[in-house]
Design a protein around this motif. Sequence first.
Motif, mmCIF file in Angstrom:
data_model
loop_
_atom_site.group_PDB
_atom_site.id
_atom_site.type_symbol
_atom_site.label_atom_id
_atom_site.label_comp_id
_atom_site.label_asym_id
_atom_site.label_seq_id
_atom_site.Cartn_x
_atom_site.Cartn_y
_atom_site.Cartn_z
ATOM 1 N N GLY A 1 9.548 8.639 -1.796
ATOM 2 C CA GLY A 1 9.003 8.095 -0.521
ATOM 3 C C GLY A 1 8.888 9.471 0.323
ATOM 4 O O GLY A 1 7.994 9.138 1.152
ATOM 5 N N THR B 1 0.853 -1.183 -0.028
ATOM 6 C CA THR B 1 -0.114 0.035 0.099
ATOM 7 C C THR B 1 0.772 1.389 0.131
ATOM 8 O O THR B 1 0.363 2.129 -0.386
ATOM 9 C CB THR B 1 -0.920 -0.104 1.427
ATOM 10 N N ARG C 1 11.126 10.555 8.501
ATOM 11 C CA ARG C 1 9.815 9.898 7.778
ATOM 12 C C ARG C 1 8.923 9.262 8.855
ATOM 13 O O ARG C 1 7.747 9.185 9.061
ATOM 14 C CB ARG C 1 10.201 9.073 6.839
ATOM 15 N N TYR D 1 0.401 5.343 -1.887
ATOM 16 C CA TYR D 1 0.934 6.526 -1.423
ATOM 17 C C TYR D 1 2.210 7.342 -2.291
ATOM 18 O O TYR D 1 2.315 8.561 -2.593
ATOM 19 C CB TYR D 1 1.163 6.808 0.164
ATOM 20 N N ARG D 2 3.035 6.502 -2.805
ATOM 21 C CA ARG D 2 3.950 6.692 -3.485
ATOM 22 C C ARG D 2 3.762 7.335 -5.011
ATOM 23 O O ARG D 2 3.976 8.342 -5.203
ATOM 24 C CB ARG D 2 5.109 5.633 -3.790
ATOM 25 N N ARG E 1 -5.751 9.930 2.269
ATOM 26 C CA ARG E 1 -5.964 8.511 2.826
ATOM 27 C C ARG E 1 -7.274 8.093 2.639
ATOM 28 O O ARG E 1 -7.506 7.030 2.213
ATOM 29 C CB ARG E 1 -5.810 8.446 4.412
ATOM 30 N N ASP F 1 5.313 9.948 9.814
ATOM 31 C CA ASP F 1 4.282 8.858 9.748
ATOM 32 C C ASP F 1 3.685 8.453 11.262
ATOM 33 O O ASP F 1 2.560 8.126 11.238
ATOM 34 C CB ASP F 1 4.821 7.488 9.195
ATOM 35 N N ALA G 1 5.812 10.796 -0.684
ATOM 36 C CA ALA G 1 4.506 9.935 -0.216
ATOM 37 C C ALA G 1 4.133 9.980 1.248
ATOM 38 O O ALA G 1 3.128 9.980 1.692
ATOM 39 C CB ALA G 1 5.041 8.622 -0.359
ATOM 40 N N GLY H 1 1.803 -1.927 5.130
ATOM 41 C CA GLY H 1 1.627 -0.407 4.960
ATOM 42 C C GLY H 1 2.045 0.010 6.475
ATOM 43 O O GLY H 1 2.851 -0.548 7.132
ATOM 44 N N ARG H 2 1.328 1.063 6.789
ATOM 45 C CA ARG H 2 1.241 1.568 7.950
ATOM 46 C C ARG H 2 0.165 1.531 9.138
ATOM 47 O O ARG H 2 0.070 1.356 10.224
ATOM 48 C CB ARG H 2 1.742 3.223 8.054
ATOM 49 N N ASP H 3 -0.958 1.328 8.246
ATOM 50 C CA ASP H 3 -2.498 1.343 9.034
ATOM 51 C C ASP H 3 -3.298 0.159 8.653
ATOM 52 O O ASP H 3 -4.449 0.400 8.561
ATOM 53 C CB ASP H 3 -2.881 2.790 8.661
ATOM 54 N N ILE H 4 -2.674 -0.864 8.236
ATOM 55 C CA ILE H 4 -3.385 -2.226 7.632
ATOM 56 C C ILE H 4 -4.247 -2.691 8.865
ATOM 57 O O ILE H 4 -5.437 -2.707 8.754
ATOM 58 C CB ILE H 4 -2.616 -3.031 6.888
ATOM 59 N N ARG I 1 1.474 12.126 12.646
ATOM 60 C CA ARG I 1 0.252 12.537 12.034
ATOM 61 C C ARG I 1 -1.000 12.194 12.850
ATOM 62 O O ARG I 1 -1.096 11.124 13.400
ATOM 63 C CB ARG I 1 0.301 12.143 10.790
ATOM 64 N N GLN J 1 -7.997 -0.170 -1.393
ATOM 65 C CA GLN J 1 -7.310 -1.105 -0.449
ATOM 66 C C GLN J 1 -8.227 -2.077 0.213
ATOM 67 O O GLN J 1 -8.059 -3.469 0.015
ATOM 68 C CB GLN J 1 -6.713 -0.458 0.770
HETATM 69 O O1 DC Z 1 6.329 1.799 2.705
HETATM 70 P P1 DC Z 1 6.753 2.866 2.077
HETATM 71 O O2 DC Z 1 7.952 3.277 2.260
HETATM 72 O O3 DC Z 1 6.694 2.460 0.445
HETATM 73 O O4 DC Z 1 5.510 4.004 2.407
HETATM 74 C C1 DC Z 1 5.616 5.312 1.667
HETATM 75 C C2 DC Z 1 5.132 6.136 2.605
HETATM 76 O O5 DC Z 1 3.646 6.103 2.364
HETATM 77 C C3 DC Z 1 5.386 6.240 4.196
HETATM 78 O O6 DC Z 1 6.364 7.154 4.440
HETATM 79 C C4 DC Z 1 3.911 6.228 4.906
HETATM 80 C C5 DC Z 1 2.783 6.159 3.847
HETATM 81 N N1 DC Z 1 2.070 5.024 3.927
HETATM 82 C C6 DC Z 1 0.951 5.264 4.739
HETATM 83 O O7 DC Z 1 0.741 6.398 5.245
HETATM 84 N N2 DC Z 1 0.076 4.402 4.868
HETATM 85 C C7 DC Z 1 0.199 3.029 4.395
HETATM 86 N N3 DC Z 1 -0.623 2.013 4.457
HETATM 87 C C8 DC Z 1 1.505 2.861 3.573
HETATM 88 C C9 DC Z 1 2.236 3.973 3.343
#
Ligand code: DC
Length: 219
Positions: free
Chosen positions: A82, A31, A175, A35-36, A95, A179, A85, A124-127, A182, A102
């Motif tokens: 990145g 995911t 980064r 964002y990228r 988002r 992340d 993103a 990802g970050r919030d799956i 926020r 997603q």
């Molecule tokens: O995993 P990555 O480095 O490719 O992700 C790039 C940016 O996207 C990361 O700094 C935060 C954001 N991201 C996010 O906020 N939520 C996600 N599910 C995946 C990535």
Amino acid sequence: MIIAIDGPAAAGKGTLAQSLAKHFNYAFLDTGRLYRAVGYAVLQAKEDPCDENAATRQARTLDPQNINKILSNPALREEETGKAASKVAAIPSVRAALLDLQRNFAQNPYLENGQPAHGAVLDGRDIGTVVCPKADVKFFVTASDEVRANRRYKELIEAGKTTDYATVLKDIQERDKRDSQRAAAPLRPADDAFILDTSSLNALQVFQSALDYIALNHE
Ligand code: DC
């Protein structure tokens, strides 16, 4: 079956996600690439990734029919992309624009050859917290800042880039801070996530720990 994998940059989540998807023949969605793709489109349009209107417009015009092609663009891997993103990802309307895509993928997963799959792995970050809070398995993959910076530094050098360790460490820490701090869907482990610290493990050991956890808890 939905496997959710979250964690900070360069912790090894992508490698683990791909290995699990291959092992179980599940579909895989990185995911971060979504964002990228938005960050890249904003940069291409010479706009500011922190500009809510510009970033939201780009997120809303991502074509779900054409998503595989969009996400396979090698430019998405660049460090600049990145960074962009991470900036667009802090904007709630961005988002929101990416959420259905997603969730649809998790509910109706398909393999690269277009065949339907019996499960999905999303990283990802919030799956585990927002996109798929009811995922069957949740991993939070992490490692110390220094280990992650070292891994990223080696990757960059192997890819022929000129950089130094201190810059990579600083970029990763910035980064992560953006992340995690926020307001919208910050990076954090779901309460029911299994925390996998990969600081002293290689990719195979991480994969094996994840398989052991799945076998003990979900098979
Ligand atoms: O995993 P990555 O480095 O490719 O992700 C790039 C940016 O996207 C990361 O700094 C935060 C954001 N991201 C996010 O906020 N939520 C996600 N599910 C995946 C990535």
